[in-house]
Design a protein around this motif. Structure first.
Motif, PDB file in Angstrom:
ATOM      1  N   ARG A 234       0.820  -1.208   0.000  1.00 29.50           N
ATOM      2  CA  ARG A 234       0.000   0.000   0.000  1.00 29.50           C
ATOM      3  C   ARG A 234       0.858   1.264   0.000  1.00 29.50           C
ATOM      4  O   ARG A 234       0.478   2.289  -0.561  1.00 29.50           O
ATOM      5  CB  ARG A 234      -0.952  -0.025   1.196  1.00 29.50           C
ATOM      6  CG  ARG A 234      -2.047  -1.070   1.061  1.00 29.50           C
ATOM      7  CD  ARG A 234      -3.072  -0.653   0.019  1.00 29.50           C
ATOM      8  NE  ARG A 234      -3.803  -1.779  -0.548  1.00 29.50           N
ATOM      9  CZ  ARG A 234      -4.872  -1.643  -1.336  1.00 29.50           C
ATOM     10  NH1 ARG A 234      -5.317  -0.435  -1.645  1.00 29.50           N
ATOM     11  NH2 ARG A 234      -5.471  -2.697  -1.846  1.00 29.50           N
ATOM     12  N   ALA A 235       2.022   1.205   0.629  1.00 30.59           N
ATOM     13  CA  ALA A 235       2.935   2.357   0.596  1.00 30.59           C
ATOM     14  C   ALA A 235       3.446   2.597  -0.818  1.00 30.59           C
ATOM     15  O   ALA A 235       3.530   3.743  -1.279  1.00 30.59           O
ATOM     16  CB  ALA A 235       4.094   2.136   1.565  1.00 30.59           C
ATOM     17  N   LEU A 236       3.780   1.530  -1.529  1.00 29.25           N
ATOM     18  CA  LEU A 236       4.230   1.668  -2.914  1.00 29.25           C
ATOM     19  C   LEU A 236       3.105   2.182  -3.808  1.00 29.25           C
ATOM     20  O   LEU A 236       3.335   3.009  -4.702  1.00 29.25           O
ATOM     21  CB  LEU A 236       4.751   0.330  -3.435  1.00 29.25           C
ATOM     22  CG  LEU A 236       6.104  -0.119  -2.873  1.00 29.25           C
ATOM     23  CD1 LEU A 236       6.448  -1.523  -3.351  1.00 29.25           C
ATOM     24  CD2 LEU A 236       7.210   0.860  -3.281  1.00 29.25           C
ATOM     25  N   LEU A 237       1.880   1.699  -3.569  1.00 29.15           N
ATOM     26  CA  LEU A 237       0.746   2.235  -4.317  1.00 29.15           C
ATOM     27  C   LEU A 237       0.571   3.724  -4.036  1.00 29.15           C
ATOM     28  O   LEU A 237       0.304   4.522  -4.935  1.00 29.15           O
ATOM     29  CB  LEU A 237      -0.547   1.485  -3.948  1.00 29.15           C
ATOM     30  CG  LEU A 237      -0.747   0.102  -4.565  1.00 29.15           C
ATOM     31  CD1 LEU A 237      -2.016  -0.536  -4.024  1.00 29.15           C
ATOM     32  CD2 LEU A 237      -0.803   0.190  -6.084  1.00 29.15           C
ATOM     33  N   GLY A 238       0.737   4.103  -2.762  1.00 32.55           N
ATOM     34  CA  GLY A 238       0.637   5.510  -2.409  1.00 32.55           C
ATOM     35  C   GLY A 238       1.683   6.348  -3.121  1.00 32.55           C
ATOM     36  O   GLY A 238       1.405   7.448  -3.602  1.00 32.55           O
ATOM     37  N   LEU A 239       2.897   5.844  -3.177  1.00 28.69           N
ATOM     38  CA  LEU A 239       3.964   6.563  -3.878  1.00 28.69           C
ATOM     39  C   LEU A 239       3.593   6.783  -5.341  1.00 28.69           C
ATOM     40  O   LEU A 239       3.737   7.894  -5.872  1.00 28.69           O
ATOM     41  CB  LEU A 239       5.264   5.765  -3.758  1.00 28.69           C
ATOM     42  CG  LEU A 239       6.549   6.409  -4.310  1.00 28.69           C
ATOM     43  CD1 LEU A 239       7.767   5.847  -3.586  1.00 28.69           C
ATOM     44  CD2 LEU A 239       6.718   6.181  -5.812  1.00 28.69           C
ATOM     45  N   LEU A 240       3.104   5.752  -6.001  1.00 32.14           N
ATOM     46  CA  LEU A 240       2.810   5.844  -7.432  1.00 32.14           C
ATOM     47  C   LEU A 240       1.606   6.730  -7.729  1.00 32.14           C
ATOM     48  O   LEU A 240       1.626   7.530  -8.679  1.00 32.14           O
ATOM     49  CB  LEU A 240       2.589   4.446  -8.003  1.00 32.14           C
ATOM     50  CG  LEU A 240       3.846   3.568  -8.067  1.00 32.14           C
ATOM     51  CD1 LEU A 240       3.472   2.118  -8.387  1.00 32.14           C
ATOM     52  CD2 LEU A 240       4.826   4.106  -9.114  1.00 32.14           C
ATOM     53  N   ILE A 241       0.549   6.619  -6.933  1.00 29.20           N
ATOM     54  CA  ILE A 241      -0.640   7.430  -7.230  1.00 29.20           C
ATOM     55  C   ILE A 241      -0.372   8.906  -6.956  1.00 29.20           C
ATOM     56  O   ILE A 241      -0.870   9.782  -7.683  1.00 29.20           O
ATOM     57  CB  ILE A 241      -1.884   6.954  -6.457  1.00 29.20           C
ATOM     58  CG1 ILE A 241      -1.701   7.105  -4.946  1.00 29.20           C
ATOM     59  CG2 ILE A 241      -2.239   5.523  -6.834  1.00 29.20           C
ATOM     60  CD1 ILE A 241      -2.975   6.855  -4.148  1.00 29.20           C
ATOM     61  N   SER A 394       0.587   5.683 -13.414  1.00 30.54           N
ATOM     62  CA  SER A 394      -0.727   5.087 -13.171  1.00 30.54           C
ATOM     63  C   SER A 394      -0.770   3.611 -13.567  1.00 30.54           C
ATOM     64  O   SER A 394      -1.318   2.770 -12.843  1.00 30.54           O
ATOM     65  CB  SER A 394      -1.793   5.870 -13.943  1.00 30.54           C
ATOM     66  OG  SER A 394      -1.765   7.238 -13.604  1.00 30.54           O
ATOM     67  N   CYS A 395      -0.189   3.294 -14.704  1.00 23.09           N
ATOM     68  CA  CYS A 395      -0.179   1.898 -15.166  1.00 23.09           C
ATOM     69  C   CYS A 395       0.706   1.026 -14.272  1.00 23.09           C
ATOM     70  O   CYS A 395       0.388  -0.152 -14.025  1.00 23.09           O
ATOM     71  CB  CYS A 395       0.292   1.832 -16.614  1.00 23.09           C
ATOM     72  SG  CYS A 395      -0.893   2.510 -17.800  1.00 23.09           S
ATOM     73  N   LEU A 396       1.799   1.583 -13.780  1.00 23.74           N
ATOM     74  CA  LEU A 396       2.630   0.841 -12.823  1.00 23.74           C
ATOM     75  C   LEU A 396       1.851   0.517 -11.556  1.00 23.74           C
ATOM     76  O   LEU A 396       1.955  -0.587 -11.007  1.00 23.74           O
ATOM     77  CB  LEU A 396       3.883   1.645 -12.481  1.00 23.74           C
ATOM     78  CG  LEU A 396       5.028   1.608 -13.485  1.00 23.74           C
ATOM     79  CD1 LEU A 396       6.128   2.580 -13.059  1.00 23.74           C
ATOM     80  CD2 LEU A 396       5.597   0.184 -13.591  1.00 23.74           C
ATOM     81  N   ALA A 397       1.064   1.490 -11.087  1.00 16.25           N
ATOM     82  CA  ALA A 397       0.246   1.258  -9.900  1.00 16.25           C
ATOM     83  C   ALA A 397      -0.783   0.162 -10.155  1.00 16.25           C
ATOM     84  O   ALA A 397      -0.996  -0.725  -9.308  1.00 16.25           O
ATOM     85  CB  ALA A 397      -0.453   2.560  -9.485  1.00 16.25           C
ATOM     86  N   PHE A 398      -1.424   0.190 -11.335  1.00 15.09           N
ATOM     87  CA  PHE A 398      -2.402  -0.842 -11.659  1.00 15.09           C
ATOM     88  C   PHE A 398      -1.741  -2.214 -11.747  1.00 15.09           C
ATOM     89  O   PHE A 398      -2.289  -3.226 -11.271  1.00 15.09           O
ATOM     90  CB  PHE A 398      -3.111  -0.508 -12.972  1.00 15.09           C
ATOM     91  CG  PHE A 398      -4.236  -1.448 -13.304  1.00 15.09           C
ATOM     92  CD1 PHE A 398      -5.504  -1.233 -12.788  1.00 15.09           C
ATOM     93  CD2 PHE A 398      -4.029  -2.559 -14.110  1.00 15.09           C
ATOM     94  CE1 PHE A 398      -6.545  -2.112 -13.072  1.00 15.09           C
ATOM     95  CE2 PHE A 398      -5.058  -3.442 -14.401  1.00 15.09           C
ATOM     96  CZ  PHE A 398      -6.325  -3.208 -13.883  1.00 15.09           C
ATOM     97  N   ALA A 399      -0.561  -2.269 -12.346  1.00 19.24           N
ATOM     98  CA  ALA A 399       0.160  -3.541 -12.451  1.00 19.24           C
ATOM     99  C   ALA A 399       0.531  -4.074 -11.074  1.00 19.24           C
ATOM    100  O   ALA A 399       0.422  -5.288 -10.805  1.00 19.24           O
ATOM    101  CB  ALA A 399       1.410  -3.359 -13.307  1.00 19.24           C
ATOM    102  N   LEU A 400       0.969  -3.193 -10.182  1.00 22.10           N
ATOM    103  CA  LEU A 400       1.302  -3.616  -8.820  1.00 22.10           C
ATOM    104  C   LEU A 400       0.085  -4.192  -8.125  1.00 22.10           C
ATOM    105  O   LEU A 400       0.170  -5.237  -7.468  1.00 22.10           O
ATOM    106  CB  LEU A 400       1.849  -2.424  -8.030  1.00 22.10           C
ATOM    107  CG  LEU A 400       2.159  -2.666  -6.550  1.00 22.10           C
ATOM    108  CD1 LEU A 400       3.216  -3.748  -6.376  1.00 22.10           C
ATOM    109  CD2 LEU A 400       2.600  -1.370  -5.878  1.00 22.10           C
TER     110      LEU A 400
END
Length: 430
Positions: A234-241, A394-400
């Motif tokens: 979730r921290a990595l998702l937060g970074l990306l978004i 955004s696409c990196l976040a979706f892939a994660l």
């Protein structure tokens, strides 16, 4: 209003036997949201005022740039050094103390006559503005698990509105009464909020403080990342978004100020009003999390985030395309952000401040990365390259999310989030 809020909190506490989570009245939650929005807005007030401040204090362009940088650095330091204190001291006292110190920092900025005093005040202001995250953690701790997502969502909506409207508000106030009046007005409002929260908030948090010393507390924040996979994801998702979010908002003034639009600073700032629609997603996402739909909420929001860059790519030919893209992007970012905070708090309610503080460090890294990359890329390769960058984040976040969705708590069945909270409580008892 304060009387009603305080009564609602006290009655809830009485029903709970003065113990754990109080059932917050809506008035108290709104007060939390207003305080969060006011505190975080201070970090962004200076951005439309930099030229005026620099001219008034005879600052070089490099020093003027340091105003924003030092404020952000102070905020990042505060996330790591101050927010975790909410797990070891009375949160009510911590919040009130930070707000009062923030009043002092704001007053210092307002009366600064030299660049040195201004920069010191800005750094202190950023450091103390992290009271926003202490408030989020406190609100989450007071909410029962079945309503926690909705409470976090409503409080986060205050943060969203504070960030997006800060630039517009500071520009308007500065035009009317000068840039110093922006910080004086904020100091006065912050002081009023400190008094209101002192009167309204319960005297003891929902959970007893831990016995950790300060050094152990900071080390445990790092340890939590090593132990909790959901927190890392979730921290990595937060970074990306937030990299995607910052990519848009740090560079949007460039195409809008150029022909064919040639909009004024006030008109550009007004697009923050459009972005404030994202606050609606914060409350809606919170309710979906309470229904056990965290996985679906995250996936849908990330798909919308990636799709938002298609209309944004047509900004130079259509303001309506920009409006559609801004609404989609802000809705998506806030939905994921609220889901992230709700899930990570449920992992270890006894470590809520450390969890949220640590998570927000990644938010800061993402925001800084997006801002630096977008402004540089826009100058070199134009708006189309900026949109490609935002779409890539955004696409990196979706892939994660796609690769880790099976690990997401509260994925498919209603009530699943409550189960996560229950596991956190069980871990705490052990």
């Amino acid at each position: 209003m304060i009387g009603d809020c305080e009564a609602g909190t006290r009655q809830a506490a009485a029903r709970d036997g003065g113990g754990s989570a109080s059932v917050l009245s809506r008035g108290v939650v709104v007060l939390f949201a207003v305080a969060c929005g006011t505190a975080v807005a201070n970090v962004y007030f200076a951005q439309p005022l930099l030229a005026t401040i620099g001219h008034d204090l005879a600052m070089s362009p490099a020093l003027v740039g340091g105003v924003v940088a030092l404020t952000q650095v102070g905020y990042g330091v505060g996330l790591f050094l101050l927010v975790p204190l909410g797990d070891v001291v009375d949160r009510r006292r911590l919040i009130v103390a930070q707000l009062l110190l923030l009043v002092v920092a704001l007053a210092a900025v307002a009366v600064a006559r030299t660049a040195t005093l201004l920069l010191a005040g800005m750094a202190a202001m950023g450091l103390l503005a992290v009271v926003t995250q202490t408030l989020v953690a406190f609100a989450a701790s007071l909410a029962p698990p079945a309503r926690r997502g909705g409470v976090v969502g409503l409080v986060t909506s205050g943060v969203v509105i504070g960030i997006l409207l800060s630039r517009t508000a500071s520009g308007l106030v500065a035009d009317l009464a000068g840039w110093r009046s922006v910080y004086l007005a904020s100091a006065g409002l912050t002081a009023l909020l400190a008094v209101a929260l002192h009167l309204v908030l319960p005297r003891h948090g929902a959970l007893p403080p831990t016995s950790l010393r300060y050094g152990q507390l900071l080390r445990s924040t790092v340890t939590l990342f090593a132990r909790e996979r959901v927190l890392r994801v979730r921290a990595l998702l937060g970074l990306l978004i937030f990299a995607a979010f910052s990519t848009l908002w740090s560079s949007i003034a460039l195409p809008l100020s150029d022909p064919p639009f040639s909009l004024s600073h006030t008109a550009i700032g007004a697009f923050g009003l459009v972005g404030a629609v994202g606050a609606l997603a914060a409350t809606a996402a919170g309710r979906l999390n309470d229904r056990g739909l965290s996985r679906q909420t995250t996936g849908t929001a990330l798909a919308l985030l990636a799709a938002s860059w298609l209309p944004l790519a047509f900004t130079r030919s259509s303001l309506w395309a920009l409006v559609i893209g801004v609404v989609l992007l802000d809705l998506a970012v806030q939905a994921v952000h609220v889901t992230n905070q709700t899930l990570i708090y449920a992992l270890r309610p006894d470590a809520g401040s450390r969890l949220i503080g640590g998570y927000m460090v990644f938010y800061s890294i993402g925001s800084a990365t997006g801002a630096i990359a977008a402004t540089t890329l826009c100058a070199v390769a134009g708006w189309g390259a900026v949109c490609a960058l935002g779409a890539a984040f955004s696409c990196l976040a979706f892939a994660l999310w796609a690769f880790t969705r099976s690990d997401t708590p509260g994925g498919d069945t209603p009530g699943a989030d409550s189960g996560v909270a229950g596991r956190g409580s069980a871990a705490q008892r052990r």
